[in-house]
Design a protein around this motif. Structure first.
Motif, PDB file in Angstrom:
ATOM      1  N   ASP A  74      22.428  28.038  23.826  1.00  0.00           N
ATOM      2  CA  ASP A  74      21.375  27.039  23.610  1.00  0.00           C
ATOM      3  C   ASP A  74      20.762  26.623  24.946  1.00  0.00           C
ATOM      4  O   ASP A  74      21.475  26.412  25.931  1.00  0.00           O
ATOM      5  N   GLY A  75      19.433  26.523  24.993  1.00  0.00           N
ATOM      6  CA  GLY A  75      18.757  26.017  26.183  1.00  0.00           C
ATOM      7  C   GLY A  75      18.555  27.033  27.295  1.00  0.00           C
ATOM      8  O   GLY A  75      18.212  26.654  28.425  1.00  0.00           O
ATOM      9  N   LEU A  76      18.735  28.319  27.027  1.00  0.00           N
ATOM     10  CA  LEU A  76      18.511  29.336  28.053  1.00  0.00           C
ATOM     11  C   LEU A  76      17.015  29.561  28.272  1.00  0.00           C
ATOM     12  O   LEU A  76      16.183  29.191  27.446  1.00  0.00           O
ATOM     13  N   THR A  77      16.675  30.195  29.390  1.00  0.00           N
ATOM     14  CA  THR A  77      15.274  30.441  29.730  1.00  0.00           C
ATOM     15  C   THR A  77      14.990  31.935  29.731  1.00  0.00           C
ATOM     16  O   THR A  77      15.898  32.766  29.626  1.00  0.00           O
ATOM     17  N   LYS A  78      13.725  32.297  29.919  1.00  0.00           N
ATOM     18  CA  LYS A  78      13.334  33.704  29.944  1.00  0.00           C
ATOM     19  C   LYS A  78      13.880  34.427  31.176  1.00  0.00           C
ATOM     20  O   LYS A  78      13.881  35.660  31.226  1.00  0.00           O
ATOM     21  N   ASP A  79      14.351  33.677  32.167  1.00  0.00           N
ATOM     22  CA  ASP A  79      14.941  34.299  33.363  1.00  0.00           C
ATOM     23  C   ASP A  79      16.425  34.617  33.188  1.00  0.00           C
ATOM     24  O   ASP A  79      17.028  35.266  34.043  1.00  0.00           O
ATOM     25  N   ASP A  80      17.019  34.156  32.096  1.00  0.00           N
ATOM     26  CA  ASP A  80      18.447  34.378  31.868  1.00  0.00           C
ATOM     27  C   ASP A  80      18.678  35.655  31.060  1.00  0.00           C
ATOM     28  O   ASP A  80      17.786  36.142  30.348  1.00  0.00           O
ATOM     29  N   LEU A  81      19.885  36.189  31.169  1.00  0.00           N
ATOM     30  CA  LEU A  81      20.283  37.389  30.446  1.00  0.00           C
ATOM     31  C   LEU A  81      21.533  37.100  29.631  1.00  0.00           C
ATOM     32  O   LEU A  81      22.495  36.508  30.132  1.00  0.00           O
ATOM     33  N   ALA A 128      19.136  32.243  18.557  1.00  0.00           N
ATOM     34  CA  ALA A 128      19.474  30.981  19.222  1.00  0.00           C
ATOM     35  C   ALA A 128      19.366  31.104  20.741  1.00  0.00           C
ATOM     36  O   ALA A 128      19.178  30.096  21.430  1.00  0.00           O
ATOM     37  N   ALA A 129      19.495  32.325  21.267  1.00  0.00           N
ATOM     38  CA  ALA A 129      19.421  32.537  22.719  1.00  0.00           C
ATOM     39  C   ALA A 129      17.997  32.660  23.227  1.00  0.00           C
ATOM     40  O   ALA A 129      17.765  32.614  24.442  1.00  0.00           O
ATOM     41  N   HIS A 130      17.031  32.845  22.343  1.00  0.00           N
ATOM     42  CA  HIS A 130      15.629  32.971  22.748  1.00  0.00           C
ATOM     43  C   HIS A 130      15.202  31.751  23.577  1.00  0.00           C
ATOM     44  O   HIS A 130      15.596  30.634  23.256  1.00  0.00           O
ATOM     45  N   LYS A 189      20.273  43.120  36.631  1.00  0.00           N
ATOM     46  CA  LYS A 189      20.614  41.715  36.852  1.00  0.00           C
ATOM     47  C   LYS A 189      19.375  40.839  36.680  1.00  0.00           C
ATOM     48  O   LYS A 189      18.278  41.201  37.084  1.00  0.00           O
ATOM     49  N   PRO A 190      19.553  39.655  36.098  1.00  0.00           N
ATOM     50  CA  PRO A 190      18.411  38.766  35.868  1.00  0.00           C
ATOM     51  C   PRO A 190      18.141  37.864  37.071  1.00  0.00           C
ATOM     52  O   PRO A 190      18.951  37.787  38.001  1.00  0.00           O
ATOM     53  N   LYS A 191      17.014  37.173  37.028  1.00  0.00           N
ATOM     54  CA  LYS A 191      16.721  36.156  38.040  1.00  0.00           C
ATOM     55  C   LYS A 191      17.632  34.942  37.846  1.00  0.00           C
ATOM     56  O   LYS A 191      18.014  34.285  38.812  1.00  0.00           O
ATOM     57  N   GLY A 192      17.933  34.665  36.595  1.00  0.00           N
ATOM     58  CA  GLY A 192      18.731  33.475  36.286  1.00  0.00           C
ATOM     59  C   GLY A 192      20.194  33.792  36.028  1.00  0.00           C
ATOM     60  O   GLY A 192      20.788  34.642  36.681  1.00  0.00           O
ATOM     61  N   ARG A 193      20.769  33.133  35.035  1.00  0.00           N
ATOM     62  CA  ARG A 193      22.188  33.262  34.730  1.00  0.00           C
ATOM     63  C   ARG A 193      22.460  34.507  33.889  1.00  0.00           C
ATOM     64  O   ARG A 193      21.581  35.011  33.190  1.00  0.00           O
ATOM     65  N   THR A 194      23.706  34.984  33.948  1.00  0.00           N
ATOM     66  CA  THR A 194      24.173  36.051  33.066  1.00  0.00           C
ATOM     67  C   THR A 194      25.268  35.474  32.177  1.00  0.00           C
ATOM     68  O   THR A 194      26.331  35.078  32.658  1.00  0.00           O
TER      69      THR A 194
END
Length: 421
Positions: A106-113, A173-175, A34-39
């Motif tokens: 679009d607009g995801l961060t390194k904490d998202d999966l 695009a998810a980077h 599980k990530p710190k951010g969103r899945t």
């Protein structure tokens, strides 16, 4: 040992192959942390809805996302939205789905999966024409590819250079979010970059390769498409692109695993099994000639195998369309095989697509045996003429020999089983 009901036996092998490709087992094995951010869940393919449902069973915590599957292939999900679109020829619903998927990441961060659920059929389900190309152009490309006789690997190299979502572009695009791709392979050789034209997995095929393949298979494409693919703009991301550095790719089901499962069921019933290959390509009718020759050799000379035995194979054959009949590659394979085994009592065969649909009709494939040709002639059909006009569906439908299991929820491509007793 004798088999009292050859068709029931062959169906049991198909069922075992499909069970082995159940996405739940593979997803549970390769569940990411599980990530710190969103899945975020994204996906495309004829098995993507069932994959989404399986993921919801395994995942503890919030999920959000969208997957696109073929009309009639949906599955109930609580958190992940399922969209249906056209296959094998794209439509407007697929175009809308592609745009929504690109916007979702679009607009995801390194904490998202991002969890990508990819299965065969995703190429047609994700139309997203590059440059000034239109949906009509992409439809024309798809129709030309389907009629060309080119192998699926060649088709997907061409497709990814005409798209804004294929060839790893959706993952790019998810980077900087991490993308974990869970892939059900329908590709001979199981290269994940070729499944659904690799929306989240970049491949090695270049634009120059695509142009060479267009020439090799004499594929007639619209002038606007040829002009676009000649531009640098059409270049797809390379596998060494740093945007993909932290991503993971896991193959969770394949033809090889499914064929092994079918072989185990056959042996448990007292029938030896031989897997010829899980990566057979080429013209369906020509592949049938080879399979039929082996079957006849076993039947009459007990070589290279001793009967009773069932011969199993997978992969993805192709059909170069020359007629205007109905059918798919598995039914065409079987009609060609039926002609070659005419009168050779003791050979029973099935050819079917593991997703439950062969071509554009509602059958997965069909059955054939030594008396198929005789039944067709009794129905006032000339088997060779039906084959020449690519009309295998009509032939098998007329004698009640279609195999119609319905959508299976997975897709590891062709399944062929030839029982010799």
């Amino acid at each position: 040992m004798t088999v009292s009901d050859p068709r029931a036996f062959l169906t049991s092998l198909f069922d075992a192959a499909v069970r082995a490709a159940d996405p739940l087992t593979g997803i549970r094995t390769h569940l990411p942390a599980k990530p710190k951010g969103r899945t975020i869940v994204i996906g495309a393919g004829k098995g993507s809805a069932q994959m989404a449902a399986a993921l919801e069973q395994c995942w503890e915590g919030p999920l959000e996302g969208l997957v696109v599957t073929r009309y009639g292939f949906s599955a109930p999900c609580r958190q992940i939205e399922i969209i249906e679109a056209a296959h094998p020829v794209p439509d407007e619903a697929g175009l809308v789905a592609s745009r929504r998927l690109l916007k979702l990441v679009d607009g995801l961060t390194k904490d998202d999966l991002v969890i990508a659920l990819i299965s065969g059929g995703g190429s047609a389900l994700l139309p997203s024409p590059g440059g000034s190309l239109s949906l009509a152009d992409e439809i024309a490309v798809n129709k030309a590819l389907l009629a060309s006789g080119a192998p699926i690997s060649a088709m997907n190299v061409i497709r990814k250079h005409l798209s804004t979502i294929k060839g790893g572009r959706l993952a790019a695009a998810a980077h900087p979010a991490k993308v974990v791709s869970l892939v059900v392979s329908d590709i001979p050789g199981d290269d994940p970059a070729l499944v659904a034209s690799g929306p989240t997995v970049p491949g090695a095929g270049t634009r120059a390769d695509a142009l060479d393949l267009i020439r090799l298979y004499q594929i007639e494409l619209p002038p606007a498409v040829l002009a676009y693919i000649g531009k640098v703009e059409a270049d797809a991301p390379r596998p060494d692109d740093p945007r993909f550095a932290g991503n993971e790719v896991h193959l969770i089901a394949s033809a090889g695993v499914s064929l092994e499962a079918a072989a185990e069921v056959a042996r448990a019933a007292g029938i030896e099994a031989a897997i010829l290959s899980d990566a057979i390509e080429g013209e369906a009718r020509e592949a049938a000639h080879v399979h039929a020759a082996i079957a006849r050799e076993v039947l009459h000379r007990n070589r290279p195998f001793t009967k009773p035995i069932v011969l199993l194979s997978g992969g993805e054959t192709t059909v170069t369309l020359k007629g205007k009949g109905k059918g798919g590659r598995n039914s065409e394979f079987l009609l060609s095989l039926a002609i070659d085994i005419d009168g050779h009592t003791g050979i029973h065969a099935m050819a079917a697509d593991t997703d439950g649909i062969d071509g554009s009709e509602d059958n997965a494939g069909a059955f054939a045996d030594a008396a198929t040709v005789a039944r067709l002639r009794k129905a006032r059909m000339v088997p060779a003429e039906m084959l020449a006009s690519n009309d295998a569906w009509t032939a098998f439908n007329a004698i009640g020999d279609l195999f119609v299991p319905g959508p299976t929820g997975t897709n590891v491509n062709d399944f062929r089983a030839i029982l010799i007793v």
